[in-house]
Design an enzyme around this catalytic site. Sequence first.
Site, short mmCIF file in Angstrom:
data_model
loop_
_atom_site.label_atom_id
_atom_site.label_comp_id
_atom_site.label_asym_id
_atom_site.label_seq_id
_atom_site.Cartn_x
_atom_site.Cartn_y
_atom_site.Cartn_z
N GLY A 68 22.62 72.93 33.62
CA GLY A 68 23.35 72.14 34.59
C GLY A 68 22.90 72.45 36.01
N GLY A 117 23.01 73.59 29.69
CA GLY A 117 23.31 72.20 29.35
C GLY A 117 22.23 71.51 28.55
N GLU A 140 24.13 82.32 30.81
CA GLU A 140 25.27 82.17 31.72
C GLU A 140 25.74 83.47 32.36
OE1 GLU A 140 24.74 78.40 30.05
OE2 GLU A 140 24.77 80.33 29.07
N ASP A 148 29.09 77.54 27.28
CA ASP A 148 29.68 76.20 27.31
C ASP A 148 28.84 75.27 26.45
OD1 ASP A 148 27.47 75.98 28.99
OD2 ASP A 148 28.52 74.83 30.53
#
Length: 357
Positions: A68, A117, A140, A148
């Site tokens: 992301g 992502g 992350e 996520d």
Amino acid sequence: MSHDEPPVLTRVEGRVGHIVLNRPRALNALNHPMVRLVDEALTAWEHDETVRTVVVSGAGERGLCAGGDIRAVRNDIVAGGGAASAAYWRAEYLLDARIAHYPKPYVALMDGYVMGGGVGIAAHGDVRVVTERSRVAMPETIIGFVLDVGASFLLTRAPGELGTHLALTGTTASAADAVLCGLADHYVPSARLAEFTADLADADPADVVPRYAGTAPEGELAAHRAWIDSCYAADSVEEIVDRLQSCGERAAKEAADVLLSRSPTALKVTLAALRRARRLPTLEEALDQEYRVSCACLTAPDFPEGVRAQVVDKDRAPRWSPADLASVTEADVERFFAPCAYGELGLGAGPTEGRLP
């Protein structure tokens, strides 16, 4: 990508609908408009009988997607408190769930970097192809964030404690390691990807894949299974670090050093999320949990600080708060699993359908 080109390109060749993530200068980092464009393409092709297969790839030479757009998320946190990022994640996680249940073959070309992502865009597909250039990771914790895009569901299904190792350290998986951990299915040499993709235009993936898939170059994780399974089976991050430091393996000691450089809060929340995800029967329920935890990061200090240290100032010297594992309490961790301030994702046990917010 020129200023005139959209961040997602779509085209139909033969019976294949192509989705190309098109921000090569940013290694195709995802943002909210890109998520919407991917979803719109899936909607258009779902009921189009001329499109039999969907193929997803990344523009440029470096990879499918580096994750992301975390710089944009940090800017949103600093300027606006994070509401726009919560809306982006809602759309992204709904898209990940939709990909997992898409009614037509969804082929992800995981060449080069596939992180964060990008794993969500690729690893929930039907046919996940890696190459000798593949670098797959969920890094992350290095930015004070948490698993996520459904990664908590995927990594808890990896053999033994391999998923815990990947999640806590952010270690990059090679092609063979990605297949071993269930993040990919098939190895195809990068030099054959164009030919492989062209053959999909008039044939079913199930018929094409066997002609191209081979054995990936040897990975690293299989040889480390013994100490990984032993050390990461502990109930706390502190105990995991202790076991890594004392097991006598150089690679384990190096993993301990990595953990001690990561956000203590992110490590403890990630471990808790993984253990809880093991008891969740569906991807949708894992995404519901991830949405709560991700949104909680918007009001916690470590995420914007981690992005500052890695991406904005690039000093690689984050000031975590709390600064050590012992100072992160159970109550601190539990706060991340509380009902979401932005509303629940609400996927429950069923697939998502239709357009995204």
